[in-house]
Design a protein around this motif. Structure first.
Motif, short mmCIF file in Angstrom:
data_model
loop_
_atom_site.label_atom_id
_atom_site.label_comp_id
_atom_site.label_asym_id
_atom_site.label_seq_id
_atom_site.Cartn_x
_atom_site.Cartn_y
_atom_site.Cartn_z
N ALA A 1 0.85 -1.19 0.00
CA ALA A 1 0.00 0.00 0.00
C ALA A 1 0.88 1.24 0.00
O ALA A 1 1.85 1.33 0.75
CB ALA A 1 -0.91 0.00 1.22
N THR A 2 0.55 2.17 -0.86
CA THR A 2 1.35 3.40 -0.93
C THR A 2 1.13 4.29 0.27
O THR A 2 1.96 5.15 0.59
CB THR A 2 1.02 4.16 -2.21
OG1 THR A 2 -0.41 4.34 -2.31
CG2 THR A 2 1.49 3.40 -3.45
N MET B 1 5.41 4.51 6.11
CA MET B 1 6.60 4.38 5.24
C MET B 1 6.59 3.07 4.46
O MET B 1 7.64 2.49 4.18
CB MET B 1 7.88 4.53 6.06
CG MET B 1 7.98 5.85 6.81
SD MET B 1 9.59 6.08 7.60
CE MET B 1 10.64 6.23 6.16
N SER B 2 5.42 2.60 4.10
CA SER B 2 5.33 1.32 3.42
C SER B 2 6.07 1.31 2.08
O SER B 2 6.69 0.30 1.71
CB SER B 2 3.86 0.94 3.20
OG SER B 2 3.16 1.99 2.55
N ALA B 3 6.02 2.42 1.34
CA ALA B 3 6.71 2.46 0.05
C ALA B 3 8.22 2.35 0.25
O ALA B 3 8.91 1.62 -0.49
CB ALA B 3 6.36 3.76 -0.69
N MET C 1 -3.46 -12.42 -5.23
CA MET C 1 -2.10 -12.21 -4.75
C MET C 1 -1.19 -13.27 -5.35
O MET C 1 -1.28 -14.44 -5.04
CB MET C 1 -2.07 -12.30 -3.22
CG MET C 1 -0.84 -11.69 -2.60
SD MET C 1 -0.72 -9.91 -2.83
CE MET C 1 -2.10 -9.32 -1.86
N LYS C 2 -0.28 -12.83 -6.22
CA LYS C 2 0.53 -13.79 -6.99
C LYS C 2 1.93 -14.00 -6.44
O LYS C 2 2.62 -14.93 -6.84
CB LYS C 2 0.63 -13.31 -8.44
CG LYS C 2 -0.71 -13.12 -9.13
CD LYS C 2 -1.55 -14.39 -9.11
CE LYS C 2 -2.87 -14.19 -9.84
NZ LYS C 2 -3.76 -15.37 -9.72
N GLY C 3 2.40 -13.13 -5.56
CA GLY C 3 3.78 -13.26 -5.11
C GLY C 3 3.96 -12.86 -3.66
O GLY C 3 3.45 -13.49 -2.75
N LEU C 4 4.69 -11.75 -3.45
CA LEU C 4 4.96 -11.21 -2.13
C LEU C 4 4.07 -10.00 -1.88
O LEU C 4 3.65 -9.32 -2.82
CB LEU C 4 6.43 -10.76 -2.02
CG LEU C 4 7.51 -11.80 -2.33
CD1 LEU C 4 8.88 -11.11 -2.40
CD2 LEU C 4 7.52 -12.88 -1.27
N LEU D 1 7.93 -4.21 -8.22
CA LEU D 1 7.18 -3.48 -7.20
C LEU D 1 5.84 -3.02 -7.76
O LEU D 1 5.75 -2.54 -8.89
CB LEU D 1 7.97 -2.27 -6.72
CG LEU D 1 9.17 -2.56 -5.81
CD1 LEU D 1 10.00 -1.30 -5.60
CD2 LEU D 1 8.71 -3.12 -4.48
N SER D 2 4.81 -3.17 -6.94
CA SER D 2 3.46 -2.77 -7.35
C SER D 2 2.77 -2.08 -6.18
O SER D 2 2.30 -2.74 -5.25
CB SER D 2 2.64 -3.99 -7.81
OG SER D 2 1.34 -3.62 -8.16
N GLY D 3 2.73 -0.74 -6.20
CA GLY D 3 2.08 0.02 -5.15
C GLY D 3 0.63 0.30 -5.49
O GLY D 3 0.27 0.45 -6.67
N MET D 4 -0.20 0.37 -4.48
CA MET D 4 -1.64 0.61 -4.67
C MET D 4 -2.22 1.18 -3.39
O MET D 4 -1.55 1.22 -2.35
CB MET D 4 -2.35 -0.70 -5.05
CG MET D 4 -2.24 -1.78 -3.97
SD MET D 4 -2.61 -3.44 -4.59
CE MET D 4 -1.15 -3.74 -5.61
#
Length: 510
Positions: free
Chosen positions: A361-362, A368-370, A407-410, A389-392
């Motif tokens: 999550a952005t 500070m998740s990003a 959810m395909k990975g981490l 990386l895929s932020g949302m």
């Protein structure tokens, strides 16, 4: 369909009436403790309930903030995490922890003036049991039935021994049977009635949730006149809100503490009760290989992550529960940071650089998740693991986690048990919950066992569960954060160990 429509019409009528009351309140209130009326409190919260704000259905941490002010529970955690009486004055198990009997206090009424009875408690828990999409089912799998032999006695019958049952009762809010039955879940969420220190005024999805003081509260009327939970997902906006006076209290990020301290607002801190972790779909692509999951564990320097990215305002942790939560095994130590071991495991697994997505999550639940996600990607890249990386936004990530198929990975997530007991995260992560991709019979058996024992034997079972995760790397724990809050100097409030806002005792200086 007709019945449901009539329920919704009744709920909307109630909301319209309450909205009028809210307008009347806003006409005479400044909305903040820093305004001319010093008895209103506005909190900047990072998220709102992910589902409809109905305590029967929703079990999100954002929801608990509302439910702990609007409703009562049988028991309550004090600021240090110790179970105390609330609606219940005492509770007793039978010899093998399969039955628990709770005695209710006298003189409690709902906000509509109706007395709270044991039958309302039984109705609440039975409704959870018969609501398939209730989040609360995830930690009530041991509950068979609830009865109310008289107006002040509630008996819980469990399908297996469960020694920490009183901790579960800290999380479930009690609803009035008559009102909930008339309105249904959707209608009740729009016009809720509880017995807590504050009563409902209005709710605007994505904006705010407003409550007012319940002058008839059995525990004594709060000092706050109007309480507003304002949704502010952006970290900078939360801090600036407290500095400007539009907010009175808000969670801030580790890298904002210095700025906050120099701005004239108070910073109040406490070690949190959760663990931030890397979730893993251990059935997908290269992550189905145990060696690659172990390589990810060895690749991440938790201590350096805490020191550099989080400015030291966290503690590296390789267990799914924080050190202040029941179930933490202080003598269990996970695999060490070892880039060479990670590279050897990848070579042995024949990993050829296939990209692995890392979703986060952005803004929202994890400060500070990003930056954390970027640091993790850097550690993995250093040993040869390719990360995308895929932020949302938080809601989208939560939907992916809950659906599991998306959810395909981490993914970066956190688990902070409001009960201060490890059973909830253990169930969610290792015994069929939303974060349990592995569906391991071995870990599920350990989760089941810890429910049947107490004391040192229970702690030993949690130690075995931690060690099973060390071996399999189904989940990669990272750290336990320190919770830092920017607070108006006029507000007398101390952070709680469970990270929730319980506000009946808040007072104002001056």
């Amino acid at each position: 369909m007709t019945h449901r429509s009539s329920r919704v019409r009744r709920a909307l009528t109630a909301v319209a009436a309450l909205t009028g009351a809210a307008l009347a309140l806003s006409a005479c209130a400044g909305g903040s403790a820093s305004s001319s009326d010093a008895h209103n409190l506005t909190i900047g919260v990072v998220a709102e309930p992910e589902k409809s704000p109905d305590p029967i259905v929703d079990g999100s941490l954002a929801g608990y903030n509302i439910y702990y002010t609007l409703f009562d529970q049988l028991t309550v955690l004090d600021a240090d995490g110790t179970i105390q009486p609330s609606l219940a004055t005492s509770w007793t198990p039978n010899a093998d922890f399969t039955q628990w009997t709770f005695t209710l206090r006298d003189g409690v009424t709902f906000q509509d003036g109706e007395p709270l009875k044991a039958s309302d408690v039984a109705f609440t828990y039975e409704t959870v049991l018969h609501t398939p999409d209730s989040d609360n089912l995830g930690y009530m799998g041991m509950l068979s039935s609830v009865t109310a032999p008289d107006d002040h006695t509630v008996v819980f019958q469990l399908n297996s021994p469960f020694s920490p049952w009183p901790s579960i009762t800290t999380a479930q809010s009690i609803v009035p049977e008559k009102v909930y039955t008339a309105l249904g879940s959707e209608g009740f969420a729009a016009a809720p009635v509880g017995s807590g220190p504050f009563s409902f005024v209005s709710w605007k999805r994505g904006v705010d949730y407003v409550l007012k003081r319940n002058d008839s509260y059995w525990g004594g009327a709060p000092k706050i006149d109007t309480l507003t939970f304002q949704t502010v997902s952006d970290e900078e906006a939360r801090l600036n809100g407290v500095i400007s006076g539009s907010l009175d209290l808000a969670l801030i990020s580790p890298n904002q503490v210095t700025s906050a301290e120099g701005s004239g607002v108070d910073v109040r801190s406490r070690p949190a009760n959760g663990t931030t972790f890397l979730g893993i779909n251990s059935t997908s692509g290269p992550l189905a290989d145990q060696r690659i999951r172990q390589a990810i564990w060895h690749a991440i320097d938790r201590d350096a992550l805490v020191k550099t990215v989080l400015s030291g305002r966290a503690v590296a942790n390789d267990q799914i529960v924080a050190a202040n939560v029941a179930g933490y095994a202080s003598d269990a130590t996970g695999p060490a940071y070892d880039p060479a071991a990670a590279k050897a495991l990848l070579a042995d697994a024949g990993y050829t650089g296939e990209a692995i997505p890392l979703e986060y999550a952005t803004s929202g639940r994890i400060p500070m998740s990003a930056e954390i996600a970027q640091a993790i990607a850097g550690y993995l890249d250093a040993v040869g693991i390719t990360v995308t990386l895929s932020g949302m936004d938080q809601a989208t990530l939560s939907n992916h986690i809950y659906s599991t198929v998306d959810m395909k990975g981490l993914y970066l997530n956190t688990w902070a048990p409001s009960t201060m007991d490890g059973d909830m995260p253990a169930t969610n992560l290792f015994a069929g919950g939303q974060n349990d991709y592995a569906k391991s019979p071995a870990t599920a058996a350990l989760v089941a066992k810890q429910r049947t024992v107490a004391g040192d034997e229970r702690l030993a079972t949690f130690r075995s569960l931690a060690e099973a995760n060390f071996d399999n790397a189904f989940i990669v724990p990272l750290f336990t954060p320190q919770a830092d809050y920017a607070v108006s100097p006029k507000v007398t409030w101390t952070p709680r160990v469970d990270g929730e806002y319980k506000l009946a005792g808040v007072t104002f200086a001056g």
